[in-house]
Design a protein around this motif. Structure first.
Motif, PDB file in Angstrom:
ATOM      1  N   LEU A  26       3.623  -5.814  -8.467  1.00  0.00           N
ATOM      2  CA  LEU A  26       4.736  -5.470  -7.574  1.00  0.00           C
ATOM      3  C   LEU A  26       4.743  -3.988  -7.195  1.00  0.00           C
ATOM      4  O   LEU A  26       5.324  -3.621  -6.183  1.00  0.00           O
ATOM      5  CB  LEU A  26       6.074  -5.866  -8.207  1.00  0.00           C
ATOM      6  N   LYS A  27       4.090  -3.161  -7.988  1.00  0.00           N
ATOM      7  CA  LYS A  27       3.971  -1.733  -7.642  1.00  0.00           C
ATOM      8  C   LYS A  27       2.866  -1.500  -6.611  1.00  0.00           C
ATOM      9  O   LYS A  27       2.756  -0.406  -6.080  1.00  0.00           O
ATOM     10  CB  LYS A  27       3.679  -0.913  -8.902  1.00  0.00           C
ATOM     11  N   TYR A  28       2.067  -2.508  -6.334  1.00  0.00           N
ATOM     12  CA  TYR A  28       0.924  -2.358  -5.432  1.00  0.00           C
ATOM     13  C   TYR A  28       1.060  -3.327  -4.257  1.00  0.00           C
ATOM     14  O   TYR A  28       0.233  -4.201  -4.044  1.00  0.00           O
ATOM     15  CB  TYR A  28      -0.382  -2.598  -6.203  1.00  0.00           C
ATOM     16  N   LYS A  29       2.091  -3.157  -3.491  1.00  0.00           N
ATOM     17  CA  LYS A  29       2.404  -4.078  -2.391  1.00  0.00           C
ATOM     18  C   LYS A  29       1.361  -4.061  -1.276  1.00  0.00           C
ATOM     19  O   LYS A  29       1.250  -5.014  -0.517  1.00  0.00           O
ATOM     20  CB  LYS A  29       3.785  -3.782  -1.843  1.00  0.00           C
ATOM     21  N   ASN A  30       0.574  -3.007  -1.187  1.00  0.00           N
ATOM     22  CA  ASN A  30      -0.448  -2.931  -0.140  1.00  0.00           C
ATOM     23  C   ASN A  30      -1.773  -3.562  -0.551  1.00  0.00           C
ATOM     24  O   ASN A  30      -2.663  -3.717   0.289  1.00  0.00           O
ATOM     25  CB  ASN A  30      -0.681  -1.474   0.275  1.00  0.00           C
ATOM     26  N   ALA A  31      -1.907  -3.936  -1.806  1.00  0.00           N
ATOM     27  CA  ALA A  31      -3.151  -4.572  -2.261  1.00  0.00           C
ATOM     28  C   ALA A  31      -3.229  -5.979  -1.684  1.00  0.00           C
ATOM     29  O   ALA A  31      -2.209  -6.663  -1.501  1.00  0.00           O
ATOM     30  CB  ALA A  31      -3.192  -4.623  -3.785  1.00  0.00           C
ATOM     31  N   ALA A  32      -4.434  -6.414  -1.396  1.00  0.00           N
ATOM     32  CA  ALA A  32      -4.639  -7.756  -0.849  1.00  0.00           C
ATOM     33  C   ALA A  32      -4.168  -8.809  -1.855  1.00  0.00           C
ATOM     34  O   ALA A  32      -4.393  -8.669  -3.065  1.00  0.00           O
ATOM     35  CB  ALA A  32      -6.117  -7.971  -0.532  1.00  0.00           C
ATOM     36  N   LEU A  33      -3.521  -9.838  -1.348  1.00  0.00           N
ATOM     37  CA  LEU A  33      -2.986 -10.882  -2.212  1.00  0.00           C
ATOM     38  C   LEU A  33      -4.083 -11.515  -3.067  1.00  0.00           C
ATOM     39  O   LEU A  33      -3.885 -11.750  -4.260  1.00  0.00           O
ATOM     40  CB  LEU A  33      -2.264 -11.944  -1.376  1.00  0.00           C
ATOM     41  N   TRP A  34      -5.247 -11.785  -2.479  1.00  0.00           N
ATOM     42  CA  TRP A  34      -6.320 -12.425  -3.242  1.00  0.00           C
ATOM     43  C   TRP A  34      -6.742 -11.554  -4.425  1.00  0.00           C
ATOM     44  O   TRP A  34      -7.052 -12.080  -5.500  1.00  0.00           O
ATOM     45  CB  TRP A  34      -7.534 -12.750  -2.362  1.00  0.00           C
ATOM     46  N   SER A  35      -6.709 -10.226  -4.250  1.00  0.00           N
ATOM     47  CA  SER A  35      -7.133  -9.348  -5.345  1.00  0.00           C
ATOM     48  C   SER A  35      -6.107  -9.319  -6.476  1.00  0.00           C
ATOM     49  O   SER A  35      -6.478  -9.332  -7.652  1.00  0.00           O
ATOM     50  CB  SER A  35      -7.428  -7.936  -4.837  1.00  0.00           C
TER      51      SER A  35
END
Length: 113
Positions: A26-35
């Motif tokens: 949740l702290k990394y909202k810009n990370a790709a969902l698949w990752s």
């Protein structure tokens, strides 16, 4: 008697891993969902490495309902610390009241009737 605490220790470790697997992204909202799904799954594997032995050992001392109740209380305790320290979210009074009701459930599950 000390061996009865081993499942509690293992459940606590497993819940730390699982909390990070479920909520750490949740702290990394810009990370790709698949990752984040893949990373969460890998973290969850570590959680299972502690969860399964905790239940296997714990079932020697507790019944399944007691183990599940312990699991939930530990989960909420770990989550409270995690949400305040890692996610920097406020622990509101109504959350605490709700958690206290869950602790009341612990009394009923563990009470020898």
């Amino acid at each position: 008697m000390f061996r009865a605490f081993i499942p509690i220790i293992l459940l606590t470790i497993s819940n730390i891993f699982m909390t990070f697997a479920w909520y750490g992204h949740l702290k990394y909202k810009n990370a790709a969902l698949w990752s984040v799904v893949l990373i969460s799954w890998l973290i969850a594997f570590l959680e299972y490495c502690f969860q399964v032995p905790a239940n296997r050992i714990g079932h020697q001392y507790f019944d399944a309902a007691q183990l599940k109740t312990m699991q939930e209380v530990i989960t909420l305790s770990v989550f409270c610390v995690f949400s305040v320290l890692y996610l920097k979210e406020e622990l509101k009074w109504n959350y605490i009241v709700g958690f206290l009701f869950i602790l009341l459930a612990v009394f009923f599950v563990f009470k020898k009737w």
